[in-house]
Each structure stands twice: as structure tokens, then as C-alpha cells.
Design an enzyme around this catalytic site. Structure first.
Site, PDB file in Angstrom:
ATOM      1  N   ASP A  24       0.855  -1.197   0.000  1.00 30.86           N
ATOM      2  CA  ASP A  24       0.000   0.000   0.000  1.00 30.86           C
ATOM      3  C   ASP A  24       0.887   1.241   0.000  1.00 30.86           C
ATOM      4  OD1 ASP A  24      -1.871   1.945   0.451  1.00 30.86           O
ATOM      5  OD2 ASP A  24      -2.152   1.443   2.573  1.00 30.86           O
ATOM      6  N   ASP A  28      -4.002   3.960   2.581  1.00 30.36           N
ATOM      7  CA  ASP A  28      -5.449   3.754   2.791  1.00 30.36           C
ATOM      8  C   ASP A  28      -5.753   2.323   3.246  1.00 30.36           C
ATOM      9  OD1 ASP A  28      -5.018   2.327   0.496  1.00 30.36           O
ATOM     10  OD2 ASP A  28      -6.552   3.330  -0.706  1.00 30.36           O
ATOM     11  N   ASP A  32      -1.921  -1.176  -3.784  1.00 30.96           N
ATOM     12  CA  ASP A  32      -2.234  -0.440  -5.014  1.00 30.96           C
ATOM     13  C   ASP A  32      -1.111  -0.605  -6.039  1.00 30.96           C
ATOM     14  OD1 ASP A  32      -0.225   1.328  -4.006  1.00 30.96           O
ATOM     15  OD2 ASP A  32      -1.772   2.271  -2.761  1.00 30.96           O
ATOM     16  N   ASP A 101      -5.728 -10.545 -15.598  1.00 30.53           N
ATOM     17  CA  ASP A 101      -6.810 -11.491 -15.342  1.00 30.53           C
ATOM     18  C   ASP A 101      -7.967 -11.184 -16.288  1.00 30.53           C
ATOM     19  OD1 ASP A 101      -8.146 -13.500 -13.671  1.00 30.53           O
ATOM     20  OD2 ASP A 101      -6.740 -12.841 -12.119  1.00 30.53           O
ATOM     21  N   ASP A 220     -10.164 -16.489 -16.059  1.00 33.05           N
ATOM     22  CA  ASP A 220     -10.957 -16.896 -14.908  1.00 33.05           C
ATOM     23  C   ASP A 220     -12.083 -17.863 -15.312  1.00 33.05           C
ATOM     24  OD1 ASP A 220     -11.497 -16.187 -12.021  1.00 33.05           O
ATOM     25  OD2 ASP A 220     -13.450 -15.705 -12.873  1.00 33.05           O
ATOM     26  N   GLU A 274      -8.187 -21.061 -16.146  1.00 30.51           N
ATOM     27  CA  GLU A 274      -8.526 -21.642 -14.841  1.00 30.51           C
ATOM     28  C   GLU A 274      -9.707 -22.585 -15.058  1.00 30.51           C
ATOM     29  OE1 GLU A 274      -9.988 -20.396 -10.397  1.00 30.51           O
ATOM     30  OE2 GLU A 274     -10.929 -19.601 -12.188  1.00 30.51           O
ATOM     31  N   HIS A 347      -4.481 -17.153  -4.681  1.00 32.59           N
ATOM     32  CA  HIS A 347      -5.339 -16.289  -3.860  1.00 32.59           C
ATOM     33  C   HIS A 347      -6.628 -16.969  -3.405  1.00 32.59           C
ATOM     34  CE1 HIS A 347      -7.012 -16.167  -7.818  1.00 32.59           C
ATOM     35  NE2 HIS A 347      -8.074 -15.533  -7.370  1.00 32.59           N
ATOM     36  N   ASP A 348      -6.926 -18.170  -3.945  1.00 31.77           N
ATOM     37  CA  ASP A 348      -8.151 -18.878  -3.573  1.00 31.77           C
ATOM     38  C   ASP A 348      -7.891 -20.059  -2.657  1.00 31.77           C
ATOM     39  OD1 ASP A 348      -9.770 -17.290  -5.192  1.00 31.77           O
ATOM     40  OD2 ASP A 348      -9.523 -18.601  -6.929  1.00 31.77           O
TER      41      ASP A 348
HETATM   42  C1  NOJ Z   1     -11.945 -17.743  -9.688  1.00 29.03           C
HETATM   43  C2  NOJ Z   1     -11.174 -16.675  -8.992  1.00 29.03           C
HETATM   44  O1  NOJ Z   1      -9.851 -17.097  -8.832  1.00 29.03           O
HETATM   45  C3  NOJ Z   1     -11.875 -16.416  -7.683  1.00 29.03           C
HETATM   46  O2  NOJ Z   1     -11.130 -15.598  -6.828  1.00 29.03           O
HETATM   47  C4  NOJ Z   1     -13.237 -15.831  -8.001  1.00 29.03           C
HETATM   48  O3  NOJ Z   1     -13.979 -15.711  -6.805  1.00 29.03           O
HETATM   49  C5  NOJ Z   1     -14.028 -16.703  -8.962  1.00 29.03           C
HETATM   50  N1  NOJ Z   1     -13.224 -17.214 -10.040  1.00 29.03           N
HETATM   51  C6  NOJ Z   1     -15.162 -15.925  -9.582  1.00 29.03           C
HETATM   52  O4  NOJ Z   1     -14.668 -15.005 -10.512  1.00 29.03           O
END
Ligand code: NOJ
Length: 579
Positions: A24, A28, A32, A101, A220, A274, A347-348
């Protein structure tokens, strides 16, 4: 004579940046783009070749940017288009590519396409999304109580599909009296790819980004874009996400992707799709010789090993043997055509050292061992920010600390249906939530780990272990995980065998050891990984026993002159360079 065609994205190591949590620059509490620019030298020092930037587009932030309101502008909190251009230039100056993305299964409900489609029922925009009339509950097996409609509307949606975020995949729109489809949140309506104008818009937008100088896209949930004619009910009413069988790898997905390829992509562009719920054979259709021309796919079989049939919000013990079998299946399945993406977190997903290693007693050793695996398998390695420091899961105390829409909604749905006991909720959340990956990057041991100024409040709490785990200390310590990653990355550049070599599994049935060779013409490596927090005896395969070898890289010191029977230490990784 070489037996391979050089391709930049096969040779690359990709670094994934989740902008909200990276750095950051303006205090904030939210990361960024100028913050990323400040760290471009850090990425260059690590040696990565490509940056995958999670969504930075204008968005209301229901799903942290996966709900896009305008594909051609940057979210204010992240900076401006000028900032983005500076980032692109700073990366390119250092020979680091940039992939964006591409989120085109759905948009935000604040995208003008959706607003137009909602307000004017008969305009062309109506066909950009999936609007349908509801049904009389009497004619279905659905319970109107499960759907949110005004009191005077006694309807259920057009089919029984459910959302990946829990609950129905349809919402009722009072103005038009119709329902619209959303496979994720109700504020993320699905685009209708049947509509030619939608494809035109998407392809033009992609071209616009290529003209701005990007090097590719991470796509995605791209295998969800085709929905079957007539939007039939699910084929398995008991499925965790009802309907998925209908819209995963739908009937026209290959037509759409071929069209995308022909219209938008040039030779050099990298695309990584993905794709959950994918077989090796299907992956070849996307990436293989006669496939749709995608570079590679993210697949998730290995991310399912610690779940029961009840899906993400369940838990079971995984075994190293299963991990080895699953990833070997993909190594072998895409050996001759197609290409693998190598990852154990993003990140998931929770942090890899917490999930597949040991973040308590052998954090350093196990993080290095997992890194050795990812950088010596055949495919393109992805590093998720902080992985190179061995960052761990966050010790969540209560659901109030969780920000992630997926966790919140799924936990609610699983509780309602009795699939999770209240007593297990927090254990499961701590283990599984995507927010484990989203706590701020740990740059140093200051108040907010150097992620933001000390008087600011970071959007997610900083992991209290930042005093021991942070980039500053890691860079100062030659034995750190960070230095080990750097060495692995530079080895890949020196040795084609790591990129293009064949993978051959050895000692197939060993419970804790994962042993394989990589071979390219005369060059050959032997990789030995101990997936256990205890000593494990390694008896080399007979044809390799006594072979002269050096140690190319390892997470422990050893004197090696040949391949011999030995006792490996907890989580030991050795890469033998065979002569
Ligand atoms: C996969 C993404 O990696 C995830 O973070 C997102 O919530 C879902 N697709 C929906 O776009």
C-alpha cells in the site's frame, strides 16, 4: 539436435500479485499499483519472468475485483491508467512480462451492459445476460422458501442450479419480473456467450489490452462460459453445486475459445485457463496439438485431496502418495501435448506450507521441499506472493475476521443445510478460507509488516508471525526460503532439462518419498523428496545406484559423489545431477 521448440511461457517462472494485499503506497490500508511499482526491483532480484496481476479493473469489490464494472479502467483505490502503464514499462524494462486477469464468465451488476440489460427489457442488451421467466413451484421439485422473491410472487427459477458461493444461481428482478443467472454472487451476473455481440465486445476488449502491451491473460473460470441449450435442470440433484455438470465444459466452450484464439491471440501470447473439474483428456482439448490454442490450464485435482465428496467445506486427511499419484497423472497426461501449470497455492487457496508442509516444526525445510517439487516438475511454476517467504495461514479466531464472500456465503449455506456442525466451523475456516492467502504481504517486522503506514488500518489483519517471517530478514539470511527460491529460479534458466525434460516416476509405491528423473537428451536429473517430518530411508532404484552425481540443489547440506542408499532428513529435498 534439440527436440523441443523454445517457448517463453514454458521457460518462465510466474509471480502472482494480489494487489489488495501486496503493498500500500498511499496509506489507505489497501494495496495499489504504485505499491507494486515500488517492488518491481524485488521481483527482479528474485528472478521471476512474468507477473500475473489479479484484477485491478473498476469494480464494486463484491469479490475483490472478480466483479468487473469496466474492463478498460483501473479501480480508483488501485491508482490510474498512468500508474498501470508505468508498472507495465518498469516490468518490461527488466524483461518481466505482464499478464492480466480475464474475467468474462460474468461481470459486475454495475457494468453498463448489465444496467442496460436490466432497465430495458427489450433492448439488445437483454441478450447479453441470461434472463428467463420463472416457473410455477407446483410444476417443479423446488421449494419457493429457498428463493428470495417478493411476497406476492409465487415462483421458482427456471432451473435448479446453484451458485459456487452457496445458495441459488438465479435471482429475481422485481422491475422486469424475470430471473437472471449468476453462477457466483448475485451481484456477478453471467454473460451470455451465445450472443455474438458479447463475444465481439470481449474480443475487442482483449485486443485493446494487447494493444496496450500486455503479454497474455489468465482466464478466470473459462470452462464455464458455455451453458447448454434450454438451461436444463442439474443431472445430479445431490451435487454440492447443483447444475455444475451442465455448465462446466459446456457444449460450445471449444467453439468460443477457438474463435477467441483465431480472432485475438498471436503466437507469443500466453493464456492460462482456470478450469475446475477437468480431466486430462479435456485439458488436451484446450491446450493440445489440435486443441483450442490455449497455452496451459490450472487444474485442481490436487487441491481436492483434503476434501470429502462434500466439497470445499469438508476435510479429510490427504496422503503424500495421493498427491504424487494425482500430479503424476497430469505430468504423464500432458507429456506429449499440452502443458501443466505448477502451483500449490494461490489467492483462492490456503498457504501451501500450512497445507502440504509443516508450518510449525519444519517450516523452512518443508517450504523449500515444496518449492523444489514445483520448480522441478515439468510445467510452468507459479509463485503466489509471500510463498517465497514461507508465509503461513492466519490464526482466525472468529468469522468476524473473515472478509471473503465465498467463505461467508458457503459457511452460511453449509450450516443451514446441516453439512457442517457449528463446532467444526472455525477449524474448517482456519484451514480452508481463501483469506489465509489474502493477509498483507510481510515485508518487514514493523507494525503492519511494511505493507502500509503504521497509522493506517490494513484491510485484512497482518499475520502476527511477521516478526519471524518477512522479506527483509529473509533477504538478509543466505539460508532463507527466499534465497532458495532465487536459486531454483536461476537453475531453471541454466538447465533446459528442468523445462523441457521428460518426467519419469520412480519408486512409485513408496509412501513418503516422491522420486523422479527429468531427462533431456544427455542431460539427466534425479529428484528425491521426503514428504515426511521424520527420517526416511532412500534406496535408489537399482539402475541408478552408484551413479556418479553432484548435488544440484538441496534444503540440507550433504556431500554427494554418487547415488547411494541414504537416510533422508525430515522434508529433505535433493536434486542429483547425474553424469
Ligand atoms: C476464480 C477466482 O480465482 C476467484 O477468486 C473468483 O472468486 C471466482 N473465479 C469468480 O470469478
Amino acid at each position: 539436435m534439440t527436440t523441443f521448440d523454445r517457448t517463453w511461457w514454458k521457460e518462465a517462472v510466474v509471480y502472482q500479485v494480489y494487489p489488495r494485499s501486496f503493498n500500500d503506497s498511499d496509506g489507505d490500508g489497501l494495496g495499489d499499483i504504485p505499491g507494486i511499482i515500488e517492488k518491481v526491483d524485488y521481483l527482479d532480484d528474485l528472478g521471476v519472468d512474468c507477473l500475473w496481476l489479479n484484477p485491478v479493473y473498476d469494480s464494486p469489490g463484491v469479490d475483490n475485483g472478480y466483479d468487473i464494472a469496466d474492463y478498460r479502467s483501473i479501480l480508483d483505490e488501485f491508482g490510474t491508467m498512468d500508474d498501470w502503464e508505468t508498472l507495465r514499462d518498469e516490468l518490461h524494462k527488466r524483461d518481466i512480462k505482464l499478464i492480466m486477469d480475464l474475467v468474462v464468465n460474468h461481470t459486475s451488476d454495475e457494468h453498463t451492459w448489465f444496467l442496460n440489460s436490466q432497465s430495458s427489457g427489450d433492448s439488445d442488451f437483454r441478450e447479453y445476460y441470461w434472463w428467463r421467466e420463472g416457473r410455477d413451484p407446483e410444476e417443479t421439485d423446488l421449494d419457493p422458501e429457498d428463493y428470495d422473491t417478493p411476497d406476492d410472487v409465487n415462483e421458482v427459477p427456471p432451473n435448479d442450479w446453484q451458485s459456487f458461493f452457496g445458495g441459488p444461481a438465479w435471482s429475481y428482478d422485481e422491475d422486469s419480473g424475470e430471473w437472471y443467472l449468476h453462477i457466483f454472487d448475485e451481484r456477478m451476473p453471467d454473460l451470455n456467450w451465445e450472443t455474438e455481440a458479447v463475444r465481439d465486445e470481449v474480443f475487442e476488449m482483449m485486443e485493446w489490452w494487447f494493444d496496450k502491451g500486455i503479454d497474455g491473460f489468465r482466464m478466470d473460470v473459462i470452462n464455464l462460459i458455455s451453458k447448454p441449450d434450454g438451461l436444463p435442470n442439474s443431472d445430479d440433484p445431490e451435487a454440492i453445486v447443483r447444475g455444475a455438470g451442465q455448465f462446466v465444459n459446456g457444449p460450445r466452450v471449444h467453439d468460443y475459445l477457438e474463435e477467441l484464439h483465431d480472432r485475438v491471440l498471436d503466437e507469443e501470447a500466453m493464456t492460462v485457463g482456470e478450469m475446475a473439474e477437468l480431466s486430462v483428456e479435456e485439458a488436451r482439448q484446450y491446450t493440445g496439438r489440435d486443441g483450442d490454442g490455449m497455452s496451459m490450464v490450472f487444474t485442481f485435482d490436487h487441491m481436492r485431496l483434503d476434501m470429502t465428496d462434500a466439497g470445499r467445506w469438508s476435510y479429510r486427511e490427504w496422503s503424500p502418495q495421493e498427491l504424487k499419484e494425482t500430479m503424476t497423472h497430469w505430468q504423464e497426461g500432458l507429456a506429449d501435448e499440452g502443458w501443466n501449470s505448477l502451483f500449490l497455492n494461490n489467492h483462492d487457496e490456503p498457504r501451501q506450507v500450512s497445507r502440504f508442509g509443516d508450518d510449525e516444526y519444519y517450516r523452512r525445510e518443508s517450504a523449500k521441499m515444496l518449492a523444489t517439487l514445483l520448480h522441478t516438475l515439468r510445467g510452468t511454476p507459479y509463485i503466489y506472493q509471500g510463498e517465497e517467504l514461507g508465509m503461513t495461514n492466519y490464526p482466525f479466531d472468529s468469522l468476524e475476521e473473515v472478509r471473503d464472500v465465498d467463505t461467508i456465503k458457503n459457511v452460511r449455506a453449509a450450516r443451514k443445510s446441516g453439512r457442517i456442525d457449528d463446532a467444526d466451523v472455525m477449524d474448517l475456516v482456519r484451514y480452508r478460507t481463501r483469506d489465509n492467502a489474502r493477509t498483507p504481504m510481510q515485508w518487514n517486522d514493523s507494525t503492519h509488516a511494511g505493507f502500509t503506514e503504521s497509522e493506517a488500518t490494513p484491510w485484512m489483519p497482518v499475520n502476527p508471525n511477521k516478526d519471524d517471517i518477512n522479506a527483509k530478514d529473509a533477504r538478509d539470511d543466505p539460508e532463507s526460503i527466499w534465497h532458495y527460491y532465487r536459486d531454483l529460479i536461476s537453475l531453471r534458466k541454466e538447465r533446459d532439462v528442468l523445462v523441457y525434460g521428460d518426467y519419469d516416476l520412480r519408486l512409485e509405491d513408496h509412501e513418503n518419498l516422491w522420486v523422479y528423473t527429468r531427462t533431456l537428451e544427455e542431460d539427466s536429473l534425479l529428484v528425491v523428496l521426503n514428504f515426511a517430518g521424520e527420517e526416511t530411508r532412500f534406496d535408489p532404484p537399482s539402475d541408478l545406484r552408484g551413479e556418479a552425481a553432484d548435488l544440484l540443489i538441496s534444503n540440507y547440506e550433504s556431500d554427494i559423489v554418487s547415488v547411494e542408499t541414504t537416510v533422508l532428513r525430515p522434508w529433505e529435498a535433493r536434486v542429483y545431477d547425474l553424469h
